[in-house]
Enzyme design. Structure first.
Site, PDB file in Angstrom:
ATOM      1  N   ARG A  93       0.843  -1.195   0.000  1.00  0.00           N
ATOM      2  CA  ARG A  93       0.000   0.000   0.000  1.00  0.00           C
ATOM      3  C   ARG A  93       0.883   1.252   0.000  1.00  0.00           C
ATOM      4  NH1 ARG A  93      -4.845   1.922   4.204  1.00  0.00           N
ATOM      5  NH2 ARG A  93      -4.950   4.054   3.420  1.00  0.00           N
ATOM      6  N   ASN A 147     -10.743  -4.496  -0.871  1.00  0.00           N
ATOM      7  CA  ASN A 147     -10.532  -3.383  -1.807  1.00  0.00           C
ATOM      8  C   ASN A 147      -9.551  -3.793  -2.901  1.00  0.00           C
ATOM      9  OD1 ASN A 147     -12.109  -1.105  -1.214  1.00  0.00           O
ATOM     10  ND2 ASN A 147     -10.929  -0.701   0.627  1.00  0.00           N
ATOM     11  N   CYS A 169     -19.165  -2.224   0.318  1.00  0.00           N
ATOM     12  CA  CYS A 169     -18.156  -1.278   0.805  1.00  0.00           C
ATOM     13  C   CYS A 169     -18.691  -0.545   2.026  1.00  0.00           C
ATOM     14  CB  CYS A 169     -17.835  -0.273  -0.299  1.00  0.00           C
ATOM     15  SG  CYS A 169     -16.710   1.049   0.196  1.00  0.00           S
ATOM     16  N   ASP A 170     -17.797  -0.250   2.944  1.00  0.00           N
ATOM     17  CA  ASP A 170     -18.239   0.418   4.170  1.00  0.00           C
ATOM     18  C   ASP A 170     -18.259   1.942   4.059  1.00  0.00           C
ATOM     19  OD1 ASP A 170     -15.500   0.910   4.134  1.00  0.00           O
ATOM     20  OD2 ASP A 170     -15.236   0.620   6.282  1.00  0.00           O
ATOM     21  N   TYR A 265     -14.770  10.229  -1.977  1.00  0.00           N
ATOM     22  CA  TYR A 265     -13.622   9.904  -2.835  1.00  0.00           C
ATOM     23  C   TYR A 265     -13.613  10.691  -4.133  1.00  0.00           C
ATOM     24  CZ  TYR A 265     -12.118   5.992   0.086  1.00  0.00           C
ATOM     25  OH  TYR A 265     -11.643   5.231   1.129  1.00  0.00           O
TER      26      TYR A 265
END
Length: 442
Positions: A93, A147, A169-170, A265
């Site tokens: 990540r 994800n 998705c949370d 997002y």
């Protein structure tokens, strides 16, 4: 009520203890007879499992518990797979976030080049879990919240079209929790919402209370000046400085279409330069998580295991993940719960690609989700979504075909990447970083 057997795929995740505590808190709604952990990193999983074994023994000693790295042992005789894997863990990540920033491009784990890199790693991992489930428990359902959900959902649609997988998705849940606070409601479940989009790329178009009163005017009044920012308590997942900044930035995203409420997002697509300018290329969100939540969770897990008691623990119940119980209950007990899920469009959005994986409200029962029609959508959102769906489909095709060309096209098409030259430079750097995880590209 039948008692269920579940396997948590990604047993070594920092989110696993909070999810276990949440499941134990909801046994009256969703009884469990067995919990199994499955991970390919035995040492990391054991750290979490040793603590969770103590917690389960204290709270629900009748539940059988097992942690394993053997797929047959993990996936046999189960009703549900709860999947939240991170292929490459936080070390990768960090690269997803830092490599794009070196090129002056948004560095984020699910958006832009970082999300594409993560997607190329995740596809194989999630498909492998589906194969284990179908081999050892063909009647089980997978609740997948790994994800980047959009790319993973497209991969499951294309490569495992008949699999019993629900992609969820949370983030909309977290945003609806903020909305409920802004509206001074006790729970997001007091709101009935209309919503359309892609994962991490959508809009609420209507929000009402149970009596049918329109709650949008009050929300708009708050969001136009403050975004989704509220006064936060100091605990919880989404309240550190980077999240506070994200929630405030919503006011600039909202300004583009004040008739709707946006997903947070969207800031990465509408204001990518702003995000790059304020980013610290030496210390990204991955570093925050490794130094914050990861150290805290693993430190607490070690302490609980050594003390053989969870008394005094600072681990927190993952309340925002309670949607997982709602989803499992909907399947198990045919509750007809209304939930936002990522599903094949098939006309849910009338004027949009029927094969796109869209995020819309669905009624969920024992047969799976039934998407609710959202009608036609405006040109602005439709055009943005078409571009982003193109990115997601090209990524999955690139993975399936081992195509360098298609992955270059995907990066070029992303709104976060300025041009094809930068896209190619980025791709070459990402290939180098992901040699261990990606299929070979030709």
């Amino acid at each position: 009520m039948k008692k269920h057997s579940i396997v948590i795929a990604g047993g070594g995740s920092t989110f696993t203890p909070g999810i276990i505590m949440m499941l134990l808190d909801n046994l009256d709604k969703f009884p469990i007879k067995e919990i199994k952990f499955y991970d390919n990193d035995e040492e990391r999983q054991n750290t979490v499992a040793d603590a969770c074994r103590v917690i389960i023994k204290e709270k629900a000693p009748e539940i059988k518990f097992l942690a394993t790295v053997d797929p047959e042992e993990a996936f046999s005789n189960i009703d549900f797979v709860m999947a939240h894997i991170r292929v490459g863990k936080y070390a990768m990540r960090e690269k997803d976030e830092k490599i794009p920033l070196e090129h002056g491009v948004v560095g984020q784990e699910t958006c832009g080049p970082g999300g594409i890199a993560y997607g190329m790693r995740s596809i194989g991992g999630v498909l492998e879990l589906i194969e284990h489930m179908e081999t050892f428990s063909p009647n089980a359902w997978m609740l997948n919240y790994s994800n980047p959900a959009a790319i993973v959902a497209e991969a499951t649609r294309r490569l495992k079209p008949n699999a019993k997988v629900l992609n969820i998705c949370d983030m909309p849940i977290s945003i609806e929790n903020l909305m409920a606070s802004i509206l001074e409601l006790n729970s997001r479940k007091e709101m009935i919402v209309k919503y359309y989009g892609l994962n991490h790329f959508g809009w609420w178009t209507d929000i009402r209370d149970r009596e049918g009163n329109d709650l949008m005017p009050k929300l708009k009044n708050h969001v136009k000046d403050k975004g989704y920012a509220i006064e936060f308590s100091e605990s919880g997942q989404h309240v550190d400085d980077s999240w506070k900044s994200t929630f405030t930035k919503v006011k600039d995203v909202y300004a583009l279409d004040p008739e709707t409420m946006p997903n947070t997002y969207l800031k990465y697509y509408f204001y990518p330069q702003d995000e790059v300018e304020k980013a610290n290329a030496e210390y990204t969100r991955a570093n925050e998580v490794m130094d914050g939540r990861e150290k805290h969770v693993f430190g607490e897990c070690n302490r609980i295991a050594q003390a053989n008691t969870s008394e005094g623990s600072t681990l927190e119940i993952d309340e925002h993940a309670s949607y997982i119980v709602d989803l499992a209950r909907a399947i198990a007990y045919n509750t007809q719960e209304r939930m936002l899920l990522i599903v094949e469009n098939n006309g849910a959005i009338e004027n949009f690609d029927p094969t796109a994986m869209v995020e819309v409200p669905c009624i969920v029962g024992s047969q799976g989700p039934e998407p609710l029609t959202q009608g036609q959508i405006p040109r602005f959102q439709k055009s943005l979504m078409e571009q982003q769906v193109g990115v997601e489909k090209l990524v999955v095709e690139a993975w399936e075909e081992g195509s360098y060309q298609k992955l270059w096209q995907a990066l070029t098409l992303s709104k976060t990447v300025p041009n094809a030259r930068v896209a190619k430079e980025l791709l070459d750097d990402l290939i180098e970083a992901n040699q261990e995880y990606w299929p070979t590209l030709k």
